[in-house]
Design an enzyme around this catalytic site. Sequence first.
Site, mmCIF file in Angstrom:
data_model
loop_
_atom_site.group_PDB
_atom_site.id
_atom_site.type_symbol
_atom_site.label_atom_id
_atom_site.label_comp_id
_atom_site.label_asym_id
_atom_site.label_seq_id
_atom_site.Cartn_x
_atom_site.Cartn_y
_atom_site.Cartn_z
ATOM 1 N N GLY A 170 0.853 -1.182 0.000
ATOM 2 C CA GLY A 170 0.000 0.000 0.000
ATOM 3 C C GLY A 170 0.892 1.237 0.000
ATOM 4 N N ALA A 184 2.289 2.840 2.474
ATOM 5 C CA ALA A 184 3.469 2.717 3.348
ATOM 6 C C ALA A 184 4.502 1.788 2.724
ATOM 7 C CB ALA A 184 3.047 2.203 4.722
ATOM 8 N N PHE A 198 -10.548 19.818 7.801
ATOM 9 C CA PHE A 198 -10.878 18.484 8.292
ATOM 10 C C PHE A 198 -11.080 18.585 9.801
ATOM 11 C CE2 PHE A 198 -9.997 14.140 6.216
ATOM 12 C CZ PHE A 198 -10.736 14.466 5.085
ATOM 13 N N GLN A 213 -10.401 3.181 16.105
ATOM 14 C CA GLN A 213 -11.208 4.361 15.792
ATOM 15 C C GLN A 213 -12.518 3.987 15.099
ATOM 16 O OE1 GLN A 213 -10.012 7.450 12.607
ATOM 17 N NE2 GLN A 213 -9.960 8.559 14.538
ATOM 18 N N LEU A 261 -17.297 3.887 3.635
ATOM 19 C CA LEU A 261 -16.967 5.204 4.193
ATOM 20 C C LEU A 261 -17.587 6.343 3.396
ATOM 21 C CD1 LEU A 261 -15.076 6.686 6.324
ATOM 22 C CD2 LEU A 261 -13.688 7.194 4.345
ATOM 23 N N THR A 318 -16.706 10.148 3.234
ATOM 24 C CA THR A 318 -15.525 10.877 3.684
ATOM 25 C C THR A 318 -15.833 12.084 4.575
ATOM 26 O OG1 THR A 318 -13.607 12.151 2.970
ATOM 27 C CG2 THR A 318 -15.495 12.205 1.512
ATOM 28 N N HIS A 368 -12.874 1.769 11.756
ATOM 29 C CA HIS A 368 -12.242 2.432 10.614
ATOM 30 C C HIS A 368 -10.724 2.360 10.633
ATOM 31 C CE1 HIS A 368 -11.693 5.365 7.447
ATOM 32 N NE2 HIS A 368 -11.054 6.186 8.250
ATOM 33 N N LEU A 393 -2.690 8.902 5.947
ATOM 34 C CA LEU A 393 -1.954 8.862 4.677
ATOM 35 C C LEU A 393 -0.594 9.526 4.854
ATOM 36 C CD1 LEU A 393 -4.636 9.636 1.931
ATOM 37 C CD2 LEU A 393 -3.466 7.470 2.363
HETATM 38 C C1 FAD Z 1 -12.294 3.850 3.310
HETATM 39 C C2 FAD Z 1 -11.109 4.529 3.934
HETATM 40 C C3 FAD Z 1 -10.827 5.855 3.649
HETATM 41 C C4 FAD Z 1 -9.724 6.486 4.215
HETATM 42 N N1 FAD Z 1 -9.465 7.802 3.905
HETATM 43 C C5 FAD Z 1 -8.367 8.392 4.438
HETATM 44 C C6 FAD Z 1 -8.036 9.736 4.099
HETATM 45 O O1 FAD Z 1 -8.723 10.396 3.329
HETATM 46 N N2 FAD Z 1 -6.926 10.280 4.652
HETATM 47 C C7 FAD Z 1 -6.129 9.581 5.518
HETATM 48 O O2 FAD Z 1 -5.140 10.121 5.984
HETATM 49 N N3 FAD Z 1 -6.416 8.298 5.823
HETATM 50 C C8 FAD Z 1 -7.498 7.692 5.309
HETATM 51 N N4 FAD Z 1 -7.771 6.394 5.634
HETATM 52 C C9 FAD Z 1 -6.772 5.600 6.357
HETATM 53 C C10 FAD Z 1 -5.619 5.253 5.420
HETATM 54 O O3 FAD Z 1 -6.088 5.141 4.101
HETATM 55 C C11 FAD Z 1 -4.932 3.940 5.798
HETATM 56 O O4 FAD Z 1 -4.606 3.960 7.155
HETATM 57 C C12 FAD Z 1 -3.667 3.749 4.985
HETATM 58 O O5 FAD Z 1 -3.903 3.920 3.617
HETATM 59 C C13 FAD Z 1 -3.063 2.382 5.246
HETATM 60 O O6 FAD Z 1 -1.984 2.230 4.378
HETATM 61 P P1 FAD Z 1 -0.967 1.042 4.581
HETATM 62 O O7 FAD Z 1 0.022 1.158 3.487
HETATM 63 O O8 FAD Z 1 -0.484 1.022 5.971
HETATM 64 O O9 FAD Z 1 -1.854 -0.283 4.391
HETATM 65 P P2 FAD Z 1 -2.721 -0.803 3.132
HETATM 66 O O10 FAD Z 1 -2.917 0.213 2.102
HETATM 67 O O11 FAD Z 1 -3.932 -1.451 3.729
HETATM 68 O O12 FAD Z 1 -1.800 -1.911 2.513
HETATM 69 C C14 FAD Z 1 -1.563 -3.133 3.162
HETATM 70 C C15 FAD Z 1 -0.747 -4.003 2.230
HETATM 71 O O13 FAD Z 1 -0.320 -5.151 2.941
HETATM 72 C C16 FAD Z 1 -0.574 -6.302 2.158
HETATM 73 N N5 FAD Z 1 -0.736 -7.415 3.093
HETATM 74 C C17 FAD Z 1 -1.526 -7.485 4.185
HETATM 75 N N6 FAD Z 1 -1.362 -8.680 4.801
HETATM 76 C C18 FAD Z 1 -0.452 -9.372 4.083
HETATM 77 C C19 FAD Z 1 0.131 -10.662 4.198
HETATM 78 N N7 FAD Z 1 -0.185 -11.524 5.172
HETATM 79 N N8 FAD Z 1 1.037 -11.046 3.259
HETATM 80 C C20 FAD Z 1 1.379 -10.223 2.233
HETATM 81 N N9 FAD Z 1 0.844 -8.990 2.084
HETATM 82 C C21 FAD Z 1 -0.047 -8.573 2.998
HETATM 83 C C22 FAD Z 1 -1.794 -5.963 1.327
HETATM 84 O O14 FAD Z 1 -1.816 -6.747 0.166
HETATM 85 C C23 FAD Z 1 -1.508 -4.493 1.012
HETATM 86 O O15 FAD Z 1 -0.657 -4.397 -0.112
HETATM 87 C C24 FAD Z 1 -8.893 5.766 5.095
HETATM 88 C C25 FAD Z 1 -9.178 4.436 5.393
HETATM 89 C C26 FAD Z 1 -10.288 3.824 4.839
HETATM 90 C C27 FAD Z 1 -10.586 2.421 5.225
#
Ligand code: FAD
Length: 566
Positions: free
Chosen positions: A19, A21, A122, A235, A247, A249, A345, A386
């Site tokens: 994702g 991160a 926000f 949360q 969601l 927004t 969330h 994000l």
């Molecule tokens: C609907 C929604 C709207 C949001 N809107 C906002 C916003 O407007 N602004 C904001 O700041 N935040 C927002 N958030 C929160 C924010 O989007 C997330 O916290 C953030 O994007 C998470 O990013 P990440 O890279 O940590 O994880 P993710 O994007 O969830 O990525 C996780 C990754 O890990 C991989 N993975 C998981 N488990 C395994 C495994 N066992 N083996 C291999 N791969 C695995 C998945 O395939 C994926 O690639 C929102 C959240 C939601 C749910």
Amino acid sequence: MCSVIAVDAKHDVLVVGAGCAGMRAAIAAFDAGADVAMLSKLHPTRSHSGAAEGGINAALGNASEDDPESHAFDTVKGSDYLGDQDAIEVLCNEAPGDVYELENWGAVFSRTEDGRIAQRPFGAAGAPRTAYAADITGHVLVQVLYEQVVKREIRTYEEFFAWKLVVEDDRCQGVLAWDLLNGGLHAIGAKTVILATGGAGRLYVGTTNAYACTGDGMALALRVGVPLKDMEMMQFHPTTLSPTGVLITEGCRGEGAHLLNADGERFLKRYAPNAMELASRDVISRAEQTEIDEGRGVDGNVLLDLRHLGAERILERLHGTRELSMVFAGVDPIHDPIPVRPGSHYHMGGVDTDMWGQTELTGLYAAGEVACISVHGANRLGGNALMETITFGRRAGAHAADWALSHTTVTVPEGVVSDAERELKVLLDRVEGERPWQIRDTLAQTMHENFGVFRREDQMLRQGEIVEALRERYEQVVVEDKGNVFNSDLTQALELGFLLELAACMVDSGLARKESRGAHARPHDYPDRDDENYLRHTLVTWDGDRPALDWRPVTMTKWQPQERTY
Ligand SMILES: Cc1cc2nc3c(=O)[nH]c(=O)nc-3n(C[C@H](O)[C@H](O)[C@H](O)COP(=O)(O)OP(=O)(O)OC[C@H]3O[C@@H](n4cnc5c(N)ncnc54)[C@H](O)[C@@H]3O)c2cc1C
């Protein structure tokens, strides 16, 4: 190109998760000169980051005067003073540079009249600080980051499921992963591993989180002895669409939408008279739940009213929201209010890390929602997640690369795959027992009922017993699909194992925190915040078959706790 080229390989840095991160971490590690690979159970562009709608926070000062210190203060106050202030200052100071870098990479942010990045208000922010690309910000960021990944030809193990971490000589030295397309377990060695696996919203029904958000990385860390921090802090977002939990927004309220009860009253005037709909999420979710519980809801919801914004503004800035409302609730917000309610969330808790993403285990890092640095404390501000993925993804990637480049060896012990295969065989050979989905449904429903917006001692104790009983039932879980190709029956069973352990950690942490702070609201037994005893993080490790609890002081730099009103 990104493709699955080889397995059983070795890398300097292996990022688990792709994702925002994970991709930002991989780019930083690559740019620092490391041999880096990503491994993800989903294709990177299907990661849940792509669902983020409203925007990303940085004190650019494009809409009104702003500075990183104000951003930091709002974040500290929003966290109900549980956030670590040194980490919050890093986030807020580095955010503007990180956002401009995304812009330079091609992120199509919405614009002001004079062409600068537009910023919308926000919740709980002292200035309009949230940069956005209409209401598809996450989608835009994921595409931009993926382009950078592809450009660097970073190897990606696509559709590989990380099941275990390899620990040798007290170091994390790789991952054991199941190949979803072809079947089979593979060991992928790495000098450093970065967990970027996202959140665990699927612990609940009625969540905004995708089916894949099962907290895998938190459980992987827990299983190798790494502590999880502030796990009680889940949360609840105030505006999730009824009945699906999709969601809606916060950007709607940023644009001026109102929340109404059954009497058509803007009820927030009784809970947050100054900020109204732009109070922090925990405050608004509690207000909504109180209205619903006291009989002023509409079929278990409250109403989000956008009608006064006018069709033109809704179509220009909130077109995705309109579409979601029409498709999933049959409501066109140009003409009717949207039924919404609080839904799970975002997990403020997660793998305990320092400001470079390092965990207690040498070689293991975490970044993004899986991690708890902690910049969100007891309540995250919208737009800060994000930003965290980008700033701390970058920092974790750079640090992991530096560490890897100054260490030479990777040891994946003999037999690590065959031992794990034997464990998996026990699960796959079982033909009598219970199907995983029943346990998963019960877990999600009861977490919603007993560990939701409000928590009571007796409910949490009951939930602890329920989770314990579900864990016993899980011992006899049956995977009916015995095949190798896309065996989602198997991976869902493995995910359920993760979820059950995380639920136990959350409930125990919640019982230990005998106060109300941020998302942890105990109005019946401990209605007040208790800084004397609980201005500290919960830490949980796995002790044999149960969570074991510990505490860690909160890091304070400039801001002493004050009464938190909006
Ligand atoms: C609907 C929604 C709207 C949001 N809107 C906002 C916003 O407007 N602004 C904001 O700041 N935040 C927002 N958030 C929160 C924010 O989007 C997330 O916290 C953030 O994007 C998470 O990013 P990440 O890279 O940590 O994880 P993710 O994007 O969830 O990525 C996780 C990754 O890990 C991989 N993975 C998981 N488990 C395994 C495994 N066992 N083996 C291999 N791969 C695995 C998945 O395939 C994926 O690639 C929102 C959240 C939601 C749910």
